[in-house]
Scaffold this motif. Structure first.
Motif, PDB file in Angstrom:
ATOM      1  N   THR A   1       0.854  -1.177   0.000  1.00 45.69           N
ATOM      2  CA  THR A   1       0.000   0.000   0.000  1.00 45.69           C
ATOM      3  C   THR A   1       0.892   1.230   0.000  1.00 45.69           C
ATOM      4  OG1 THR A   1      -1.707  -1.166   1.252  1.00 45.69           O
ATOM      5  CG2 THR A   1      -1.862   1.229   1.171  1.00 45.69           C
ATOM      6  N   VAL A   2       0.622   2.155  -0.902  1.00 43.01           N
ATOM      7  CA  VAL A   2       1.439   3.355  -1.011  1.00 43.01           C
ATOM      8  C   VAL A   2       0.577   4.600  -0.855  1.00 43.01           C
ATOM      9  CG1 VAL A   2       3.196   2.276  -2.463  1.00 43.01           C
ATOM     10  CG2 VAL A   2       1.230   3.395  -3.535  1.00 43.01           C
ATOM     11  N   LEU A   3       1.206   5.634  -0.301  1.00 40.54           N
ATOM     12  CA  LEU A   3       0.574   6.940  -0.175  1.00 40.54           C
ATOM     13  C   LEU A   3       1.069   7.816  -1.305  1.00 40.54           C
ATOM     14  CD1 LEU A   3      -1.063   9.069   1.420  1.00 40.54           C
ATOM     15  CD2 LEU A   3       1.038   9.558   2.691  1.00 40.54           C
ATOM     16  N   THR A   4       0.146   8.360  -2.090  1.00 39.95           N
ATOM     17  CA  THR A   4       0.482   9.285  -3.157  1.00 39.95           C
ATOM     18  C   THR A   4       0.026  10.672  -2.729  1.00 39.95           C
ATOM     19  OG1 THR A   4      -1.587   9.295  -4.430  1.00 39.95           O
ATOM     20  CG2 THR A   4      -0.108   7.396  -4.721  1.00 39.95           C
ATOM     21  N   ASP A   5       0.282  11.671  -3.576  1.00 38.70           N
ATOM     22  CA  ASP A   5      -0.160  13.017  -3.220  1.00 38.70           C
ATOM     23  C   ASP A   5      -1.642  13.233  -3.508  1.00 38.70           C
ATOM     24  OD1 ASP A   5      -0.232  13.229  -5.941  1.00 38.70           O
ATOM     25  OD2 ASP A   5       1.333  14.760  -6.104  1.00 38.70           O
ATOM     26  N   SER A   6      -2.349  12.154  -3.900  1.00 36.52           N
ATOM     27  CA  SER A   6      -3.779  12.280  -4.154  1.00 36.52           C
ATOM     28  C   SER A   6      -4.582  11.123  -3.568  1.00 36.52           C
ATOM     29  CB  SER A   6      -4.033  12.370  -5.665  1.00 36.52           C
ATOM     30  OG  SER A   6      -3.512  11.250  -6.329  1.00 36.52           O
ATOM     31  N   GLY A   7      -4.007  10.365  -2.673  1.00 32.24           N
ATOM     32  CA  GLY A   7      -4.726   9.264  -2.054  1.00 32.24           C
ATOM     33  C   GLY A   7      -3.819   8.057  -1.887  1.00 32.24           C
ATOM     34  N   THR A   8      -4.393   6.936  -1.483  1.00 32.47           N
ATOM     35  CA  THR A   8      -3.624   5.709  -1.326  1.00 32.47           C
ATOM     36  C   THR A   8      -3.966   4.719  -2.428  1.00 32.47           C
ATOM     37  OG1 THR A   8      -5.282   4.730   0.144  1.00 32.47           O
ATOM     38  CG2 THR A   8      -3.453   5.918   1.184  1.00 32.47           C
ATOM     39  N   ARG A   9      -3.002   3.850  -2.734  1.00 36.88           N
ATOM     40  CA  ARG A   9      -3.223   2.779  -3.703  1.00 36.88           C
ATOM     41  C   ARG A   9      -2.677   1.490  -3.130  1.00 36.88           C
ATOM     42  NH1 ARG A   9      -0.766   6.454  -8.225  1.00 36.88           N
ATOM     43  NH2 ARG A   9      -2.588   7.682  -8.845  1.00 36.88           N
ATOM     44  N   ARG A  10      -3.311   0.409  -3.488  1.00 39.47           N
ATOM     45  CA  ARG A  10      -2.846  -0.911  -3.063  1.00 39.47           C
ATOM     46  C   ARG A  10      -2.467  -1.722  -4.289  1.00 39.47           C
ATOM     47  NH1 ARG A  10      -6.867  -4.000   0.549  1.00 39.47           N
ATOM     48  NH2 ARG A  10      -5.953  -2.653   2.138  1.00 39.47           N
ATOM     49  N   TRP A  11      -1.241  -2.217  -4.268  1.00 42.31           N
ATOM     50  CA  TRP A  11      -0.755  -3.083  -5.339  1.00 42.31           C
ATOM     51  C   TRP A  11      -0.748  -4.515  -4.833  1.00 42.31           C
ATOM     52  CZ3 TRP A  11       4.138   0.425  -5.768  1.00 42.31           C
ATOM     53  CH2 TRP A  11       3.779   1.647  -6.346  1.00 42.31           C
ATOM     54  N   ARG A  12      -1.419  -5.384  -5.553  1.00 45.34           N
ATOM     55  CA  ARG A  12      -1.535  -6.787  -5.142  1.00 45.34           C
ATOM     56  C   ARG A  12      -0.908  -7.678  -6.218  1.00 45.34           C
ATOM     57  NH1 ARG A  12      -4.990  -8.971  -1.485  1.00 45.34           N
ATOM     58  NH2 ARG A  12      -6.178  -7.023  -1.438  1.00 45.34           N
ATOM     59  N   GLY A  13       0.131  -8.446  -5.812  1.00 43.14           N
ATOM     60  CA  GLY A  13       0.815  -9.299  -6.763  1.00 43.14           C
ATOM     61  C   GLY A  13       0.011 -10.547  -7.126  1.00 43.14           C
ATOM     62  N   PRO A  14       0.423 -11.268  -8.182  1.00 50.07           N
ATOM     63  CA  PRO A  14       1.631 -10.984  -8.963  1.00 50.07           C
ATOM     64  C   PRO A  14       1.397  -9.890  -9.992  1.00 50.07           C
ATOM     65  CG  PRO A  14       0.549 -12.933  -9.807  1.00 50.07           C
ATOM     66  CD  PRO A  14      -0.234 -12.515  -8.601  1.00 50.07           C
ATOM     67  N   GLY A  15       2.493  -9.181 -10.317  1.00 50.16           N
ATOM     68  CA  GLY A  15       2.400  -8.155 -11.334  1.00 50.16           C
ATOM     69  C   GLY A  15       3.447  -7.078 -11.154  1.00 50.16           C
ATOM     70  N   ARG A  16       3.460  -6.128 -12.107  1.00 51.22           N
ATOM     71  CA  ARG A  16       4.385  -5.011 -12.067  1.00 51.22           C
ATOM     72  C   ARG A  16       3.577  -3.725 -11.973  1.00 51.22           C
ATOM     73  NH1 ARG A  16       8.238  -3.950 -17.104  1.00 51.22           N
ATOM     74  NH2 ARG A  16       6.213  -3.317 -17.951  1.00 51.22           N
ATOM     75  N   PHE A  17       4.030  -2.817 -11.142  1.00 48.86           N
ATOM     76  CA  PHE A  17       3.268  -1.612 -10.840  1.00 48.86           C
ATOM     77  C   PHE A  17       4.190  -0.394 -10.861  1.00 48.86           C
ATOM     78  CE2 PHE A  17       1.641  -5.289  -8.700  1.00 48.86           C
ATOM     79  CZ  PHE A  17       0.279  -5.279  -8.947  1.00 48.86           C
ATOM     80  N   SER A  18       3.575   0.796 -10.976  1.00 50.69           N
ATOM     81  CA  SER A  18       4.306   2.046 -10.856  1.00 50.69           C
ATOM     82  C   SER A  18       3.418   3.060 -10.153  1.00 50.69           C
ATOM     83  CB  SER A  18       4.735   2.576 -12.224  1.00 50.69           C
ATOM     84  OG  SER A  18       3.603   2.951 -12.989  1.00 50.69           O
TER      85      SER A  18
END
Length: 237
Positions: free
Chosen positions: A63-80
């Motif tokens: 889970t990452v905090l961005t300057d416009s909200g949070t996002r959750r990356w769930r594997g498998p996969g590639r994210f940015s």
């Protein structure tokens, strides 16, 4: 140095945490939670570049905090950082709590700059931030006794219907010093004050500073304040 002008500020985050974003093209993100193998590679507090790719295996969640909200990356996969569904609301000028914008008087959650009266650990503070003492219940009056590194003590009362009160100015904060905080009826805790080494008003800069000092509870509170609706999952590239 720590004071508040009114009780309505008891859940304020202070200016640096949620000031309006600068609108620059690049926008880094900060990891607020990670599970599975990703917990080793991307621990809490890790800052990732906007264009950095993150590859997650099966069972890994970040889970990452961005300057416009949070996002959750769930594997498998590639994210940015620039890809994936955003969770919840966005940051804009109305998110600037330097003017005293808060969760509201009935909020059961502490603010970023509230010392949790029954929780050990480091506590990060920033120049100009109004620091408070928070408790998890507001049913009755409850005293809190703070003892500084020089042995000086001060007792304040959090009144019925209130969750927090201003940190007493008589027990000044000292970077690196430990304070004994005892909430009436509970065991005392030890809080170590850490002054943040950033003057930035950018949310990601503040989040990075919180993470670097292992002020993880405050980092999570910051994320919650930005995005109260919960995290959304993102699919991979």
């Amino acid at each position: 140095m720590f004071s508040r002008t009114s009780r309505t500020l008891k859940y304020a985050l202070a200016g640096a945490a949620l000031a309006a974003m600068s609108g620059t093209a690049m926008a880094d993100v900060v990891v607020t939670a990670s599970h599975g193998a990703a917990a080793r590679d991307y621990p809490r507090g890790t800052r990732l570049r906007d264009n950095q790719s993150v590859t997650l295996g099966s069972g890994s969640v970040v889970t990452v905090l961005t300057d416009s909200g949070t996002r959750r990356w769930r594997g498998p996969g590639r994210f940015s950082a620039s890809q994936g569904r955003q969770a919840g609301g966005s940051l804009n000028a109305s998110s600037n709590v330097r003017a005293g914008i808060t969760r509201g008087a009935d909020s059961p959650f502490p603010g970023v700059w509230d010392v949790v009266a029954n929780e050990d650990g480091p506590f990060c503070y920033a120049t100009g931030a109004a620091v408070g003492i928070w408790r998890p219940t507001n049913q009755t009056d409850q005293m809190v006794t703070i003892t500084g590194p020089n042995g000086q003590s001060e007792t304040v009362t959090i009144g019925t219907d209130f969750y927090s009160v201003a940190w007493p100015v008589t027990v000044a904060a000292v970077d690196g010093a430990e304070y004994r905080v005892q909430l009436q009826g509970e065991e005392p805790v030890t809080v170590r004050f850490v002054e943040l080494e950033t003057a930035s008003e950018n949310t990601i800069d503040v989040a990075t500073a919180l993470g670097s000092q292992e002020c993880f509870s405050q980092l999570q509170t910051l994320a919650d304040m930005i995005d109260e609706s919960g995290d959304a999952d993102a699919s991979s590239d």
